[in-house]
Motif scaffolding. Structure first.
Motif, mmCIF file in Angstrom:
data_model
loop_
_atom_site.group_PDB
_atom_site.id
_atom_site.type_symbol
_atom_site.label_atom_id
_atom_site.label_comp_id
_atom_site.label_asym_id
_atom_site.label_seq_id
_atom_site.Cartn_x
_atom_site.Cartn_y
_atom_site.Cartn_z
ATOM 1 N N PRO A 1 0.779 -1.238 0.000
ATOM 2 C CA PRO A 1 0.000 0.000 0.000
ATOM 3 C C PRO A 1 0.812 1.290 0.000
ATOM 4 O O PRO A 1 0.270 2.343 -0.316
ATOM 5 C CB PRO A 1 -0.834 -0.110 1.277
ATOM 6 N N ALA A 2 2.085 1.255 0.324
ATOM 7 C CA ALA A 2 2.877 2.491 0.371
ATOM 8 C C ALA A 2 3.740 2.691 -0.873
ATOM 9 O O ALA A 2 4.378 3.731 -1.021
ATOM 10 C CB ALA A 2 3.764 2.491 1.618
ATOM 11 N N ASN A 3 3.775 1.711 -1.772
ATOM 12 C CA ASN A 3 4.639 1.779 -2.956
ATOM 13 C C ASN A 3 3.907 1.227 -4.167
ATOM 14 O O ASN A 3 2.815 0.706 -4.059
ATOM 15 C CB ASN A 3 5.916 0.964 -2.721
ATOM 16 N N GLY A 4 4.527 1.310 -5.310
ATOM 17 C CA GLY A 4 3.960 0.706 -6.514
ATOM 18 C C GLY A 4 3.052 1.659 -7.273
ATOM 19 O O GLY A 4 2.929 2.834 -6.952
ATOM 20 N N GLN A 5 2.417 1.118 -8.303
ATOM 21 C CA GLN A 5 1.547 1.931 -9.150
ATOM 22 C C GLN A 5 0.151 2.083 -8.578
ATOM 23 O O GLN A 5 -0.583 2.982 -8.961
ATOM 24 C CB GLN A 5 1.499 1.338 -10.553
ATOM 25 N N ALA A 6 -0.238 1.211 -7.682
ATOM 26 C CA ALA A 6 -1.460 1.372 -6.883
ATOM 27 C C ALA A 6 -0.976 1.505 -5.447
ATOM 28 O O ALA A 6 -0.383 0.582 -4.896
ATOM 29 C CB ALA A 6 -2.373 0.170 -7.052
ATOM 30 N N ARG A 7 -1.179 2.688 -4.856
ATOM 31 C CA ARG A 7 -0.634 2.911 -3.514
ATOM 32 C C ARG A 7 -1.435 3.979 -2.783
ATOM 33 O O ARG A 7 -2.195 4.727 -3.386
ATOM 34 C CB ARG A 7 0.825 3.315 -3.585
ATOM 35 N N ILE A 8 -1.219 4.044 -1.487
ATOM 36 C CA ILE A 8 -1.774 5.113 -0.662
ATOM 37 C C ILE A 8 -0.588 5.968 -0.240
ATOM 38 O O ILE A 8 0.325 5.477 0.423
ATOM 39 C CB ILE A 8 -2.500 4.541 0.567
ATOM 40 N N ASN A 9 -0.581 7.222 -0.647
ATOM 41 C CA ASN A 9 0.573 8.051 -0.309
ATOM 42 C C ASN A 9 0.432 8.634 1.091
ATOM 43 O O ASN A 9 -0.630 8.561 1.711
ATOM 44 C CB ASN A 9 0.845 9.109 -1.387
ATOM 45 N N LYS A 10 1.509 9.227 1.587
ATOM 46 C CA LYS A 10 1.537 9.733 2.968
ATOM 47 C C LYS A 10 0.630 10.944 3.167
ATOM 48 O O LYS A 10 0.312 11.312 4.287
ATOM 49 C CB LYS A 10 2.971 10.059 3.389
ATOM 50 N N ASP A 11 0.164 11.561 2.067
ATOM 51 C CA ASP A 11 -0.725 12.716 2.156
ATOM 52 C C ASP A 11 -2.202 12.330 2.218
ATOM 53 O O ASP A 11 -3.068 13.195 2.251
ATOM 54 C CB ASP A 11 -0.494 13.654 0.973
ATOM 55 N N GLY A 12 -2.496 11.032 2.213
ATOM 56 C CA GLY A 12 -3.869 10.584 2.339
ATOM 57 C C GLY A 12 -4.627 10.454 1.035
ATOM 58 O O GLY A 12 -5.829 10.705 0.980
ATOM 59 N N PRO B 1 2.984 0.773 -20.679
ATOM 60 C CA PRO B 1 1.867 0.379 -21.534
ATOM 61 C C PRO B 1 1.784 -1.134 -21.762
ATOM 62 O O PRO B 1 0.760 -1.636 -22.192
ATOM 63 C CB PRO B 1 2.130 1.125 -22.845
ATOM 64 N N ASN B 2 2.862 -1.852 -21.467
ATOM 65 C CA ASN B 2 2.873 -3.301 -21.675
ATOM 66 C C ASN B 2 2.434 -4.076 -20.438
ATOM 67 O O ASN B 2 2.279 -5.285 -20.488
ATOM 68 C CB ASN B 2 4.268 -3.758 -22.102
ATOM 69 N N ALA B 3 2.257 -3.398 -19.333
ATOM 70 C CA ALA B 3 1.829 -4.048 -18.089
ATOM 71 C C ALA B 3 0.321 -3.912 -17.932
ATOM 72 O O ALA B 3 -0.303 -3.033 -18.524
ATOM 73 C CB ALA B 3 2.541 -3.417 -16.895
ATOM 74 N N ASN B 4 -0.259 -4.795 -17.147
ATOM 75 C CA ASN B 4 -1.682 -4.683 -16.849
ATOM 76 C C ASN B 4 -1.956 -3.370 -16.126
ATOM 77 O O ASN B 4 -1.136 -2.898 -15.345
ATOM 78 C CB ASN B 4 -2.143 -5.842 -15.976
ATOM 79 N N ALA B 5 -3.121 -2.808 -16.372
ATOM 80 C CA ALA B 5 -3.506 -1.565 -15.713
ATOM 81 C C ALA B 5 -3.650 -1.798 -14.217
ATOM 82 O O ALA B 5 -4.268 -2.774 -13.807
ATOM 83 C CB ALA B 5 -4.818 -1.061 -16.294
ATOM 84 N N PRO B 6 -3.074 -0.920 -13.392
ATOM 85 C CA PRO B 6 -3.229 -1.082 -11.948
ATOM 86 C C PRO B 6 -4.684 -0.864 -11.537
ATOM 87 O O PRO B 6 -5.387 -0.042 -12.121
ATOM 88 C CB PRO B 6 -2.318 -0.020 -11.352
#
Length: 172
Positions: A68-79, A88-93
């Motif tokens: 949850p704190a890293n990667g292309q799908a994440r929750i940043n420290k600002d909420g 473009p070659n990877a699955n959509a997060p």
């Protein structure tokens, strides 16, 4: 599921599911509101900010899968829940979460606030997919980067009432 444009960056500040559960006709005004909410104020896929708990954690689908704190799908420290698509070659997060909507008389609505990054192209999009009890996913809303600034979306989910397990997915 649709694959959207490259280099999309989407910020989501909150996801709120409101369930108005009725035990008698609406005219009797005996309704109670149950809310399931995540305001992303903690970097946890299991966060619950409403009086009711979701049926499970957010499930991240991201080719990096860094939590949850890293990667292309994440929750940043600002909420903010951040969905970013760079490859473009990877699955959509995407992130998905389940809720119980078994009450056949319930009035279920999903509300979320989002903002595309200022560099996002007008063609960039994100979508909300919903499925009930493991069935096929239905696109219940698609939004683009044409309008800048914070936007709110309200989605009527009454078509999914009566399902024990309703999965809500946010995808770019």
């Amino acid at each position: 599921m649709m694959i959207f444009q490259n280099h999309t960056l989407l910020w989501i500040v909150s996801v709120l599911l409101t369930a108005v559960l009725t035990t008698q006709p609406i005219s009797a005004q005996t309704t109670c509101v149950n809310q399931y909410a995540d305001f992303f104020d903690a970097q946890l896929w299991s966060n619950n900010d409403g009086p009711n708990d979701f049926a499970g954690d957010w499930v991240e689908t991201d080719h990096l899968n860094l939590g949850p704190a890293n990667g292309q799908a994440r929750i940043n420290k600002d909420g903010f829940l951040v969905l970013r698509r760079r490859d473009p070659n990877a699955n959509a997060p995407q992130v998905c979460r389940s809720v119980n909507m078994a009450d056949p008389n319930g009035e279920f609505f999903l509300e979320l606030s989002y903002n595309f990054d200022v560099s996002t192209e007008q063609e960039d999009r994100f979508a909300i997919f919903v499925s009930g009890d493991g069935g096929s996913q239905t696109n219940v809303g698609e939004y683009n980067g044409r309008v800048k600034g914070w936007q709110s979306v309200n989605v009527d989910l009454r078509a999914f009432r009566g399902f024990n397990q309703v999965e809500i997915c946010l995808v770019i």
